[in-house]
Design a protein around this motif. Structure first.
Motif, PDB file in Angstrom:
ATOM      1  N   UNK B  30       0.763  -1.136  -0.061  1.00 31.96           N
ATOM      2  CA  UNK B  30      -0.106  -0.022   0.095  1.00 31.96           C
ATOM      3  C   UNK B  30       0.975   1.309   0.061  1.00 31.96           C
ATOM      4  N   UNK B  31       2.101   1.184   0.267  1.00 31.77           N
ATOM      5  CA  UNK B  31       3.041   2.106   0.311  1.00 31.77           C
ATOM      6  C   UNK B  31       3.823   2.529  -0.956  1.00 31.77           C
ATOM      7  N   UNK B  32       4.097   3.590  -1.499  1.00 31.45           N
ATOM      8  CA  UNK B  32       4.884   3.758  -2.808  1.00 31.45           C
ATOM      9  C   UNK B  32       5.813   5.052  -2.011  1.00 31.45           C
ATOM     10  N   UNK B  33       7.040   4.773  -2.601  1.00 36.35           N
ATOM     11  CA  UNK B  33       8.294   5.735  -2.496  1.00 36.35           C
ATOM     12  C   UNK B  33       8.858   6.245  -3.460  1.00 36.35           C
ATOM     13  N   UNK B  34       9.222   7.499  -3.611  1.00 36.18           N
ATOM     14  CA  UNK B  34       9.883   7.908  -4.698  1.00 36.18           C
ATOM     15  C   UNK B  34      11.455   8.579  -4.346  1.00 36.18           C
ATOM     16  N   UNK B  35      12.469   8.142  -5.207  1.00 36.64           N
ATOM     17  CA  UNK B  35      13.650   8.647  -4.735  1.00 36.64           C
ATOM     18  C   UNK B  35      14.398   9.226  -6.080  1.00 36.64           C
ATOM     19  N   UNK B  36      15.091  10.199  -5.870  1.00 37.33           N
ATOM     20  CA  UNK B  36      15.928  10.462  -7.062  1.00 37.33           C
ATOM     21  C   UNK B  36      17.484  10.278  -6.969  1.00 37.33           C
ATOM     22  N   UNK B  37      17.972   9.684  -7.980  1.00 38.60           N
ATOM     23  CA  UNK B  37      19.499   9.474  -8.171  1.00 38.60           C
ATOM     24  C   UNK B  37      20.194  10.163  -9.034  1.00 38.60           C
ATOM     25  N   UNK B  51      -1.809   4.721   1.354  1.00 39.28           N
ATOM     26  CA  UNK B  51      -3.401   4.579   1.225  1.00 39.28           C
ATOM     27  C   UNK B  51      -3.837   6.127   0.709  1.00 39.28           C
ATOM     28  N   UNK B  52      -3.089   6.471  -0.500  1.00 37.38           N
ATOM     29  CA  UNK B  52      -3.671   7.597  -0.872  1.00 37.38           C
ATOM     30  C   UNK B  52      -3.268   9.014  -0.492  1.00 37.38           C
ATOM     31  N   UNK B  53      -2.588   9.063   0.528  1.00 30.96           N
ATOM     32  CA  UNK B  53      -2.185  10.095   1.122  1.00 30.96           C
ATOM     33  C   UNK B  53      -0.847  10.318   1.027  1.00 30.96           C
ATOM     34  N   UNK B  54      -0.292  11.762   0.990  1.00 33.04           N
ATOM     35  CA  UNK B  54       1.270  11.916   1.227  1.00 33.04           C
ATOM     36  C   UNK B  54       1.354  11.918   2.609  1.00 33.04           C
ATOM     37  N   UNK B  55       2.552  11.138   3.097  1.00 39.36           N
ATOM     38  CA  UNK B  55       2.931  10.724   4.506  1.00 39.36           C
ATOM     39  C   UNK B  55       3.970  11.675   4.814  1.00 39.36           C
ATOM     40  N   UNK B  56       4.914  11.702   4.003  1.00 40.88           N
ATOM     41  CA  UNK B  56       6.117  12.469   4.194  1.00 40.88           C
ATOM     42  C   UNK B  56       6.974  12.775   2.862  1.00 40.88           C
ATOM     43  N   UNK B  57       7.854  13.876   3.040  1.00 42.07           N
ATOM     44  CA  UNK B  57       8.293  14.501   1.990  1.00 42.07           C
ATOM     45  C   UNK B  57       9.737  14.856   2.243  1.00 42.07           C
ATOM     46  N   UNK B  58      10.674  14.718   0.974  1.00 42.87           N
ATOM     47  CA  UNK B  58      12.162  15.109   1.254  1.00 42.87           C
ATOM     48  C   UNK B  58      12.289  16.638   0.886  1.00 42.87           C
ATOM     49  N   UNK B  59      13.394  16.895   0.913  1.00 45.18           N
ATOM     50  CA  UNK B  59      13.741  18.521   0.910  1.00 45.18           C
ATOM     51  C   UNK B  59      13.790  18.684  -0.714  1.00 45.18           C
ATOM     52  N   UNK B  60      12.763  18.783  -1.330  1.00 39.58           N
ATOM     53  CA  UNK B  60      12.689  19.043  -2.879  1.00 39.58           C
ATOM     54  C   UNK B  60      11.572  20.393  -2.946  1.00 39.58           C
ATOM     55  N   UNK B  61      11.764  21.040  -4.010  1.00 44.03           N
ATOM     56  CA  UNK B  61      10.611  22.100  -4.079  1.00 44.03           C
ATOM     57  C   UNK B  61       9.381  21.667  -4.477  1.00 44.03           C
ATOM     58  N   UNK B  62       8.253  22.397  -4.182  1.00 39.84           N
ATOM     59  CA  UNK B  62       6.958  21.972  -4.625  1.00 39.84           C
ATOM     60  C   UNK B  62       6.681  21.804  -5.987  1.00 39.84           C
ATOM     61  N   UNK B  63       7.634  22.150  -6.891  1.00 35.71           N
ATOM     62  CA  UNK B  63       7.189  21.511  -8.177  1.00 35.71           C
ATOM     63  C   UNK B  63       7.368  20.182  -8.392  1.00 35.71           C
ATOM     64  N   UNK B  64       7.797  19.376  -7.454  1.00 41.83           N
ATOM     65  CA  UNK B  64       8.000  18.045  -7.402  1.00 41.83           C
ATOM     66  C   UNK B  64       6.589  17.594  -6.654  1.00 41.83           C
ATOM     67  N   UNK B  65       5.853  16.710  -7.178  1.00 45.75           N
ATOM     68  CA  UNK B  65       4.351  16.376  -6.597  1.00 45.75           C
ATOM     69  C   UNK B  65       4.071  15.237  -7.152  1.00 45.75           C
ATOM     70  N   UNK B  66       3.007  14.674  -6.459  1.00 43.66           N
ATOM     71  CA  UNK B  66       2.633  13.337  -6.887  1.00 43.66           C
ATOM     72  C   UNK B  66       1.349  12.874  -6.260  1.00 43.66           C
ATOM     73  N   UNK B  67       0.831  11.861  -6.716  1.00 43.12           N
ATOM     74  CA  UNK B  67      -0.310  11.114  -6.025  1.00 43.12           C
ATOM     75  C   UNK B  67      -0.416   9.853  -6.283  1.00 43.12           C
ATOM     76  N   UNK B  68      -1.300   9.097  -5.467  1.00 42.27           N
ATOM     77  CA  UNK B  68      -1.423   7.618  -5.251  1.00 42.27           C
ATOM     78  C   UNK B  68      -2.654   7.337  -5.706  1.00 42.27           C
ATOM     79  N   UNK B  69      -2.990   6.483  -6.596  1.00 46.27           N
ATOM     80  CA  UNK B  69      -4.475   6.279  -6.877  1.00 46.27           C
ATOM     81  C   UNK B  69      -4.995   5.031  -6.108  1.00 46.27           C
ATOM     82  N   UNK B  70      -6.189   4.918  -6.142  1.00 46.81           N
ATOM     83  CA  UNK B  70      -7.074   3.824  -5.276  1.00 46.81           C
ATOM     84  C   UNK B  70      -6.342   2.455  -5.592  1.00 46.81           C
ATOM     85  N   UNK B  71      -5.742   2.156  -6.633  1.00 47.05           N
ATOM     86  CA  UNK B  71      -5.113   0.902  -6.825  1.00 47.05           C
ATOM     87  C   UNK B  71      -3.763   0.947  -6.437  1.00 47.05           C
ATOM     88  N   UNK B  72      -3.339   1.884  -5.657  1.00 51.30           N
ATOM     89  CA  UNK B  72      -2.203   2.257  -5.058  1.00 51.30           C
ATOM     90  C   UNK B  72      -1.006   2.348  -6.165  1.00 51.30           C
TER      91      UNK B  72
END
Lengths: 112, 114
Positions: B30-37, B51-72
């Motif tokens: 149910x959890x998805x993470x994004x990393x930049x290398x 579960x569809x909610x943003x739980x934590x965010x790294x030190x990146x500007x707001x122009x980096x955004x995302x979402x999680x869909x009902x199918x995760x």
């Protein structure tokens, strides 16, 4: 905050020799530690993890790591290197739920 | 069992454009993470969705955004692309059980900004 330091950005080992990759961490809470491997043009694959059970953790492909609280270390070893072990290795600490803090990585070269 | 999948494999954009990267987690996660290398910067934590909610965010500007869909599955959007956004973007998934969760990584999307 937690952090991870990997000593040595590049390590060269002979085939059949011991592989030793060093990782030191800093943490204000009991750490959960991970080792991942990244082969060229691929994502990361988990080798092993420490979650406060046994201090000596065995992983895949013959790797193991020992958690030493007194030394704040979690070094990765393999008794005998294979050519297929050539890759980049990352140590990581679970800083908070949902976030891994990675070290800078160690590139391993295996020579015949 | 299928692993984490990401699309596209490669993406080439020009400065100022928007990029959309997609990720499908392992079934049951149910959890998805994004990393930049990025070259010379190592692996940096970007975002965590559960579960569809943003739980934590790294030190990146707001122009980096995302979402999680009902199918995760998840999407990472990068707006107003800059040259330094060129990097490998890795998605990972896990069960949502705490700090000991093992994150399983996909093969990544290579974003090149010209």
């Amino acid at each position: 905050a937690q952090s991870v330091t990997q000593l040595g950005s590049h390590v060269s080992v002979s085939e059949g020799a011991l592989v030793l990759l060093r990782c030191n961490y800093s943490s204000s809470v009991p750490p959960y530690l991970f080792w991942y491997v990244q082969y060229p043009n691929q994502g990361l694959q988990l080798l092993l993890k420490y979650t406060s059970a046994a201090t000596l953790v065995k992983g895949i492909n013959g790797f193991e790591a020992e958690f030493k609280k007194s030394e704040t270390s979690f070094h990765l070893t393999k008794p005998s290197a294979h050519m297929s072990d050539a890759a980049e290795y990352f140590c990581a600490v679970s800083e908070s739920w949902g976030k891994l803090q990675f070290g800078a990585g160690t590139q391993v070269v295996v020579t015949p | 069992e299928a692993g984490v999948t990401q699309s596209p494999t490669h993406l080439i954009k020009t400065r100022g454009q928007q990029a959309t990267l997609r990720c499908s987690p392992i079934s049951g996660h149910t959890s998805v993470y994004w990393y930049q290398q990025a070259l010379g910067l190592g692996l940096q934590f970007l975002l965590w969705y559960d579960e569809g909610e943003e739980r934590n965010r790294g030190n990146f500007p707001p122009r980096f955004s995302g979402r999680q869909f009902p199918n995760y599955s998840s999407e990472l959007n990068v707006n107003a692309l800059e040259l330094e956004d060129s990097a490998l973007y890795l998605c990972a998934s896990s069960f949502s059980e705490g700090r000991t969760d093992t994150q399983y990584f996909g093969p990544g999307t290579r974003l090149t900004v010209l």
